[in-house]
Design an enzyme around this catalytic site. Structure first.
Site, PDB file in Angstrom:
ATOM      1  N   CYS A   5       0.831  -1.220   0.000  1.00 33.74           N
ATOM      2  CA  CYS A   5       0.000   0.000   0.000  1.00 33.74           C
ATOM      3  C   CYS A   5       0.862   1.265   0.000  1.00 33.74           C
ATOM      4  O   CYS A   5       1.736   1.454   0.837  1.00 33.74           O
ATOM      5  CB  CYS A   5      -0.977  -0.066   1.183  1.00 33.74           C
ATOM      6  N   CYS A  19       0.729   3.592   2.988  1.00 37.42           N
ATOM      7  CA  CYS A  19       1.434   2.992   4.122  1.00 37.42           C
ATOM      8  C   CYS A  19       2.935   3.258   4.001  1.00 37.42           C
ATOM      9  O   CYS A  19       3.599   3.606   4.979  1.00 37.42           O
ATOM     10  CB  CYS A  19       1.199   1.481   4.185  1.00 37.42           C
ATOM     11  N   CYS A  62     -14.135  17.787 -21.809  1.00 33.84           N
ATOM     12  CA  CYS A  62     -14.600  16.506 -21.257  1.00 33.84           C
ATOM     13  C   CYS A  62     -15.075  15.558 -22.366  1.00 33.84           C
ATOM     14  O   CYS A  62     -15.977  15.878 -23.150  1.00 33.84           O
ATOM     15  CB  CYS A  62     -15.687  16.801 -20.214  1.00 33.84           C
ATOM     16  N   CYS A  83     -18.677  14.367 -22.338  1.00 35.11           N
ATOM     17  CA  CYS A  83     -19.602  15.424 -22.752  1.00 35.11           C
ATOM     18  C   CYS A  83     -19.693  15.455 -24.267  1.00 35.11           C
ATOM     19  O   CYS A  83     -20.776  15.608 -24.833  1.00 35.11           O
ATOM     20  CB  CYS A  83     -19.123  16.783 -22.240  1.00 35.11           C
TER      21      CYS A  83
END
Ligand SMILES: *[C@@H]1O[C@H](CO)[C@@H](O)[C@H](O)[C@H]1NC(C)=O
Length: 517
Positions: free
Chosen positions: A62, A65, A397, A400
């Protein structure tokens, strides 16, 4: 209550250690020396033996982490002298143990007081934040202070809160203690029942005094001893008159519920000077507006969000965070405290119109989709008796762009039939070039503003097809217009559209329950 004297000593020791450890950060030889690794076999025993433990549940792969590891180690080193162990558990090895403690993400940090009592760690994932948080946890919720250790206690943190309560005043004692317990993660609390000490501090019993190492150094609370009222006061009193805005403080100011005034300046000297100059104004409006300086070199782009020119500094703007209304201060003028002070007062008195970023209002509407801009938003979307569907889009976008031809097709269904056009508007707005009242978090966002219920728009969450959008308008609009109903549509439209729309409409009504919020 425990006496806090020995804790003070160790706490001061810990503060000294902060600096020592900072100097050694680069020294990797010691890495992972002070964080204790625990397993299913050793965990319970360990937390039983130590009254206060911070545990990290992690996975080796992780990223967060890994980022935390060196800071966690530094904090462990500093807290070692105070007997507050920091431990870690590898959840890929100790699955059972992690399930027991309901670990559902990595890293998960929990504060343990014995095996049966634990709560989430609620501080930041940084060395000094961990040290400060765990130190507060190690103190009693309310320490006792007296004439001898008062100054020492005040020096423990930037902000300390002390209750002066008469020894026979059980009610006030209880109120203060309850409040302190609820806020013990955030502030250091102490209390005294010494009447002479209260007098020396210039307060009557019962009083709460908040000491701070900035501004006027101390604030006295004389309101009702009720949690909510005290908390509101603590928040105001602990906020610097002119603070510094940065990633650490941003969310706090956004959540404060009062307008925020920004002073953009490029150098630290300038910011300091502005802070000094603006403090009296901040004091005058304390609790009504927060004022901050911010580094225009780092965060200058934010000026654009406040409708300021993002290259001209110093600059000033006020944002009403709750409504996202913006009041930029004329950038051709010098930031003269007296003038800006008047501006602040006028904004607070509601005498200044908010600035609205807007493209020009289109002279004619070319297509079936009505183009909305900041300046005609109120008129086209809100102030009328139509069901208005609005697409909030961004020019860059991709989704879009993919929607555009379908959205045109949808709009034509209503725009081309006069009796439908009277009731339904299909509109779009470039939300990057125009201010809109709603906060839009993704593109495209599609909402319907039903006639008669404009202040509770409904967001569209279905698939982006003409049929589903038609059903959405039918289900949620006041007039329940069906853009694909026989007779409503123009003759040249094919019958297969209708049948698939009918199917879509069925599905949509089946799913309506899931879509409601
Ligand atoms: C408040 O009450 C607790 C317990 O009843 C007592 O130990 C403490 O000394 C009191 N605090 C003050 C400031 O009188």
């Amino acid at each position: 209550m425990r006496s806090f004297a020995p804790l003070v000593l160790s706490l001061l020791g810990a503060t000294a250690a902060v600096h020592a450890a900072d100097a050694e950060t680069a020294d990797a030889a010691d890495a992972n020396a002070n964080v204790i690794t625990l397993t299913t076999d050793t965990f319970d025993e360990f937390v039983k033996e130590h009254p206060l433990v911070l545990a990290e549940f992690y996975a080796p792969w992780c990223g967060h982490c890994k980022a935390l590891a060196p800071k966690y180690e530094e904090a462990a080193t500093e807290l070692k002298s105070k007997d507050i162990p920091l431990v870690k558990v590898d959840c890929t090895e100790e699955e059972e143990l992690c399930r027991t403690y309901e670990v559902d993400g990595y890293p998960t940090l929990k504060v343990f007081r014995g095996a049966d009592s634990h709560k989430p760690y609620a501080g930041a994932r940084k060395t000094d934040a961990i040290v400060s948080y765990m130190t507060k946890q190690s103190m009693p919720a309310v320490s006792n202070v007296n004439e001898d250790n008062l100054e020492e206690f005040k020096a423990l943190d930037k902000i300390t809160i002390i209750g002066y309560v008469a020894s026979d005043d059980k009610t006030s004692n209880k109120s203060f203690t309850t409040f302190a317990e609820s806020q013990r993660d955030n502030y250091l609390f102490a209390a005294s029942n010494d009447a002479a000490l209260a007098k020396a501090e210039g307060v009557k019993q019962p009083s709460i005094v908040l000491y701070k190492d900035f501004d006027e150094k101390k604030a006295v609370y004389d309101g009702k001893l009720e949690d909510e009222a005290i908390l509101e006061w603590v928040k105001t009193a602990s906020t610097p008159l002119v603070g510094e805005l940065g990633p650490e403080t941003y969310s706090k100011y956004m959540a404060a519920g009062i307008p925020l005034a920004y002073i953009f300046a490029e150098t630290a000297e300038e910011r300091e000077q502005f802070a000094d100059e603006f403090r009296p104004i901040a004091e005058k409006h304390r609790g009504a507006i927060n004022i901050v300086t911010l580094d225009a070199k780092l965060f200058g782009a934010h000026a654009g969000n406040l409708n300021l020119e993002p290259e001209k500094f110093p600059a000033f703007a006020i944002q009403e965070t709750a409504k996202n209304a913006k009041y930029p201060y004329d950038q051709t003028k010098k930031l003269e405290v007296k003038e800006v002070g008047k501006f602040i007062k006028n904004v607070l008195d509601g005498k200044v119109e908010p600035s609205i970023k807007s493209e020009p209002i289109p002279e004619t509407q070319e297509g079936s989709v009505t183009v909305v801009v900041g300046r005609n938003y109120q008129e086209v979307v809100i102030d009328n008796e139509k069901d208005v569907l609005v697409e909030f889009y961004a020019p860059w976008c991709g989704h879009c762009k993919a929607l555009a031809p379908k959205y045109d097709e949808l709009a034509a269904l209503y725009a081309d039939v006069p009796e439908l056009n009277e009731k339904v508007t299909i509109a779009k707005i470039d939300a990057t070039a125009n201010d809109v009242p709603d906060s839009i978090t993704g593109f495209p966002t599609i909402k319907i503003y039903p006639a008669g219920a404009k202040d509770s728009p409904i967001e569209y969450a279905g698939s982006r097809t003409v049929e589903d959008l038609v059903s959405f308008i039918k289900e949620n609009g006041k007039y329940q217009v069906d853009g694909l109903a026989e007779g409503a549509k123009k003759p040249e439209q094919g019958g297969d559209v209708t049948s698939s729309a009918a199917k879509a409409a069925e599905t949509a009504s089946d799913e309506e329950g899931h879509d409601e919020l």
